[in-house]
Enzyme design. Sequence first.
Site, PDB file in Angstrom:
ATOM      1  N   ALA A 348       0.859  -1.192   0.000  1.00 27.40           N
ATOM      2  CA  ALA A 348       0.000   0.000   0.000  1.00 27.40           C
ATOM      3  C   ALA A 348       0.894   1.242   0.000  1.00 27.40           C
ATOM      4  CB  ALA A 348      -0.925  -0.012   1.208  1.00 27.40           C
ATOM      5  N   CYS A 349       1.683   1.416   1.072  1.00 29.95           N
ATOM      6  CA  CYS A 349       2.638   2.520   1.143  1.00 29.95           C
ATOM      7  C   CYS A 349       4.017   1.953   1.425  1.00 29.95           C
ATOM      8  CB  CYS A 349       2.297   3.457   2.300  1.00 29.95           C
ATOM      9  SG  CYS A 349       0.880   4.462   1.980  1.00 29.95           S
ATOM     10  N   THR A 352      11.394   4.512   2.817  1.00 32.23           N
ATOM     11  CA  THR A 352      12.695   4.410   3.473  1.00 32.23           C
ATOM     12  C   THR A 352      12.874   5.745   4.191  1.00 32.23           C
ATOM     13  OG1 THR A 352      13.588   3.105   1.643  1.00 32.23           O
ATOM     14  CG2 THR A 352      15.178   4.075   3.141  1.00 32.23           C
ATOM     15  N   GLN A 357      17.995   6.671   2.893  1.00 32.81           N
ATOM     16  CA  GLN A 357      17.693   6.562   1.459  1.00 32.81           C
ATOM     17  C   GLN A 357      18.948   6.506   0.604  1.00 32.81           C
ATOM     18  OE1 GLN A 357      14.891   9.661   0.403  1.00 32.81           O
ATOM     19  NE2 GLN A 357      13.287   8.755   1.677  1.00 32.81           N
ATOM     20  N   ARG A 358      18.769   6.005  -0.616  1.00 35.31           N
ATOM     21  CA  ARG A 358      19.818   5.865  -1.629  1.00 35.31           C
ATOM     22  C   ARG A 358      20.941   4.923  -1.201  1.00 35.31           C
ATOM     23  NH1 ARG A 358      19.662   8.915  -6.220  1.00 35.31           N
ATOM     24  NH2 ARG A 358      20.339   6.926  -7.016  1.00 35.31           N
ATOM     25  N   GLY A 360      20.076   1.494  -1.267  1.00 33.84           N
ATOM     26  CA  GLY A 360      19.568   0.191  -1.733  1.00 33.84           C
ATOM     27  C   GLY A 360      18.498  -0.405  -0.832  1.00 33.84           C
ATOM     28  N   TYR A 361      18.111   0.310   0.236  1.00 31.22           N
ATOM     29  CA  TYR A 361      17.104  -0.260   1.150  1.00 31.22           C
ATOM     30  C   TYR A 361      15.711  -0.280   0.519  1.00 31.22           C
ATOM     31  CZ  TYR A 361      20.521  -0.159   4.944  1.00 31.22           C
ATOM     32  OH  TYR A 361      21.618  -0.377   5.726  1.00 31.22           O
ATOM     33  N   GLY A 362      15.430   0.701  -0.329  1.00 32.69           N
ATOM     34  CA  GLY A 362      14.126   0.736  -0.996  1.00 32.69           C
ATOM     35  C   GLY A 362      13.938  -0.528  -1.836  1.00 32.69           C
ATOM     36  N   GLU A 383       0.350  -0.276  -4.859  1.00 34.42           N
ATOM     37  CA  GLU A 383      -0.856   0.540  -5.004  1.00 34.42           C
ATOM     38  C   GLU A 383      -0.544   1.812  -5.787  1.00 34.42           C
ATOM     39  OE1 GLU A 383      -3.205   0.968  -1.314  1.00 34.42           O
ATOM     40  OE2 GLU A 383      -3.285   3.073  -1.898  1.00 34.42           O
TER      41      GLU A 383
HETATM   42  N1  ACO Z   1      16.930  10.210  -7.566  1.00 39.06           N
HETATM   43  C1  ACO Z   1      17.116   9.364  -8.622  1.00 39.06           C
HETATM   44  N2  ACO Z   1      16.882   8.029  -8.569  1.00 39.06           N
HETATM   45  C2  ACO Z   1      16.430   7.553  -7.403  1.00 39.06           C
HETATM   46  C3  ACO Z   1      16.220   8.367  -6.257  1.00 39.06           C
HETATM   47  C4  ACO Z   1      16.504   9.753  -6.389  1.00 39.06           C
HETATM   48  N3  ACO Z   1      16.364  10.593  -5.355  1.00 39.06           N
HETATM   49  N4  ACO Z   1      15.790   7.598  -5.248  1.00 39.06           N
HETATM   50  C5  ACO Z   1      15.716   6.342  -5.725  1.00 39.06           C
HETATM   51  N5  ACO Z   1      16.094   6.317  -7.021  1.00 39.06           N
HETATM   52  C6  ACO Z   1      16.104   5.143  -7.942  1.00 39.06           C
HETATM   53  C7  ACO Z   1      17.481   4.677  -8.316  1.00 39.06           C
HETATM   54  O1  ACO Z   1      17.403   4.066  -9.586  1.00 39.06           O
HETATM   55  C8  ACO Z   1      17.761   3.645  -7.264  1.00 39.06           C
HETATM   56  O2  ACO Z   1      18.580   2.612  -7.704  1.00 39.06           O
HETATM   57  P1  ACO Z   1      20.176   2.823  -7.834  1.00 39.06           P
HETATM   58  O3  ACO Z   1      20.608   3.613  -6.626  1.00 39.06           O
HETATM   59  O4  ACO Z   1      20.684   1.440  -7.881  1.00 39.06           O
HETATM   60  O5  ACO Z   1      20.324   3.592  -9.091  1.00 39.06           O
HETATM   61  C9  ACO Z   1      16.405   3.031  -7.014  1.00 39.06           C
HETATM   62  O6  ACO Z   1      15.485   4.088  -7.221  1.00 39.06           O
HETATM   63  C10 ACO Z   1      16.226   2.468  -5.639  1.00 39.06           C
HETATM   64  O7  ACO Z   1      16.989   3.168  -4.699  1.00 39.06           O
HETATM   65  P2  ACO Z   1      17.065   2.680  -3.187  1.00 39.06           P
HETATM   66  O8  ACO Z   1      18.285   3.264  -2.569  1.00 39.06           O
HETATM   67  O9  ACO Z   1      16.927   1.206  -3.150  1.00 39.06           O
HETATM   68  O10 ACO Z   1      15.745   3.322  -2.621  1.00 39.06           O
HETATM   69  P3  ACO Z   1      15.531   4.193  -1.284  1.00 39.06           P
HETATM   70  O11 ACO Z   1      15.982   3.445  -0.084  1.00 39.06           O
HETATM   71  O12 ACO Z   1      16.095   5.534  -1.477  1.00 39.06           O
HETATM   72  O13 ACO Z   1      13.939   4.232  -1.216  1.00 39.06           O
HETATM   73  C11 ACO Z   1      11.821   5.108  -1.702  1.00 39.06           C
HETATM   74  C12 ACO Z   1      13.105   4.530  -2.285  1.00 39.06           C
HETATM   75  C13 ACO Z   1      11.182   4.101  -0.772  1.00 39.06           C
HETATM   76  C14 ACO Z   1      10.826   5.403  -2.827  1.00 39.06           C
HETATM   77  C15 ACO Z   1      12.206   6.415  -0.952  1.00 39.06           C
HETATM   78  O14 ACO Z   1      12.669   7.349  -1.885  1.00 39.06           O
HETATM   79  C16 ACO Z   1      11.095   7.025  -0.135  1.00 39.06           C
HETATM   80  O15 ACO Z   1      10.772   6.551   0.943  1.00 39.06           O
HETATM   81  N6  ACO Z   1      10.493   8.138  -0.645  1.00 39.06           N
HETATM   82  C17 ACO Z   1       9.464   8.864   0.084  1.00 39.06           C
HETATM   83  C18 ACO Z   1       8.171   8.088   0.164  1.00 39.06           C
HETATM   84  C19 ACO Z   1       7.722   7.596  -1.192  1.00 39.06           C
HETATM   85  O16 ACO Z   1       7.666   8.341  -2.158  1.00 39.06           O
HETATM   86  N7  ACO Z   1       7.355   6.308  -1.255  1.00 39.06           N
HETATM   87  C20 ACO Z   1       6.850   5.655  -2.439  1.00 39.06           C
HETATM   88  C21 ACO Z   1       5.430   5.965  -2.594  1.00 39.06           C
HETATM   89  S1  ACO Z   1       4.628   4.918  -3.748  1.00 39.06           S
HETATM   90  C22 ACO Z   1       3.885   3.731  -2.765  1.00 39.06           C
HETATM   91  O17 ACO Z   1       3.832   3.913  -1.576  1.00 39.06           O
HETATM   92  C23 ACO Z   1       3.332   2.489  -3.381  1.00 39.06           C
END
Ligand code: ACO
Length: 489
Positions: A348-349, A352, A357-358, A360-362, A383
Amino acid sequence: MMSDGHSDQPNLANANDNPANSTSTESPDTTKAAQIQKFLASPVHCKLFVQKLSNNQEYEYRKAEILWVRQTRSNPPGLEYYVHYVEFNKRLDEWVPYARLDFGREIEFPKPDQKKSKGRDATATPPPAKQQQRAGTPSAGQKRKAADEAADDKENAQVVLGGEDEDGETMEVEGDGGGGESTFSKEQEIEKLRTSGSMTQCVSEIARVKNLNKIQMGKHEVESWYFSPYPQEYAYCDMLYICEFCLCYYASHKQLARHRTRCQLYHPPGNEIYRHEDISFFEIDGRKQKTWCRNLCLLSKLFLDHKTLFYDVDPFLFYCMTVRDELGYHLIGYFSKEKESSENYNVACILTLPQYQRHGYGKLLIAFSYELSKVEGRTGSPEKPLSDLGLLSYRAYWQDTIVEYLLSTTEEVTIEEISQKTSITPQDILHTLQNIGALKYYRGQHIICLGDKVIEQWERNRKKKKRVIVSDKLDWKPLHFTPSQLRFL
Ligand code: ACO
Ligand code: ZN
């Protein structure tokens, strides 16, 4: 650069002193003064250039919309403006002092009908009530019940925020009928959010302005991104102090320190269902751990904007990822999942916390959500709508996973087979293959064919040291709920 000797208020003496200039022959200076005066009388929804700090820490002028105005606590008090930079993500919205507004250029005033529909400076108006197009919304029955009871039952009230759909259009906000002019002032609206926990009435203005500047959690200090409906006494603190284990919040460091001497929690509540190296996942039932899950929702709302957030946590399970050290299990992020999703969503939501963030935890959270779907023997998808960062992360995960699978097999495979192996839906696979240009039309049929660039990118990613979910370490059986357990009263 910001001018220092400036007062926070413009000097309009010249414009006021010379009414004769307000004719068609007025000088450019007077026109400008008149514009400023008009702006000051009603700044909300005006667009003008504002100094924005760029990535290389220099100020540059960007067009911005004024969303709110407030008095500063400085002496003498001045005004601060809450601005949204046009074409930038909302999380970059911020309070700026008067000195950062550029009156040298044209001010765009809102069209009269915009003003009417968006309300006067201090009022917020709800958009026309339409059935909200939100997936993952509880069934009509649940919704009706929740609506009926929201008024007098704080426990069951839901926080519903408007959002944007994938095309960036503002989504309709769930309403209880009406659609006429709002009778709520901003103050009343805020009060309503706090006391009823419901954001269904007027989300248009409130949800656009972030209230807290920063939070402190464990050893991290983090700037908030969006509005979150914390209770009144905490709502406008510069810093909110959050216990990183029970997620309770305090207005001062002293209060938190006192709490920490009593707090018994060193990990999220619920069952630890996965442990590999220092990473653990806990499964938490929103119905059993209401306070903890609500605290989590309030916290995550600071970084999640586009979505509806349910204060009613009963229908959800929360999968929380932690990193362990000698002090305890520190929350990195989580995803929530409906106990029963009519749309087959497996997330759903997802969030990280910004301090992690950034790294690889996402992707690890996403991988875990698909691991659960594999055990359930079904496919799943997040979702909708996804946020910008959510979309980037999912696309990256889908691409990695699908390319990895295709390279690991020498057989011919179909989209259906990839789906069975990965639990990614055929539709998400199709979109991913299209995005990376891997879907080709050859001799009258569609084939999957990975280009050199895609393979090179995958190999580059593989070389990065990254964490993975080890399936064997998951100790989990899907929970089944009886119809009465799924009746959320
Ligand atoms: N800029 C560019 N690319 C990005 C960014 C950024 N700021 N953040 C993530 N990415 C991309 C990259 O391709 C990255 O892979 P790479 O580093 O190997 O190139 C990939 O996404 C995953 O990066 P992670 O480090 O694994 O992800 P992270 O831990 O930063 O979490 C998340 C991603 C969960 C979306 C985080 O940014 C977050 O919590 N954002 C705020 C809340 C949000 O928007 N949640 C998603 C809503 S949608 C839903 O809930 C279904
Ligand atoms: Zn605590």
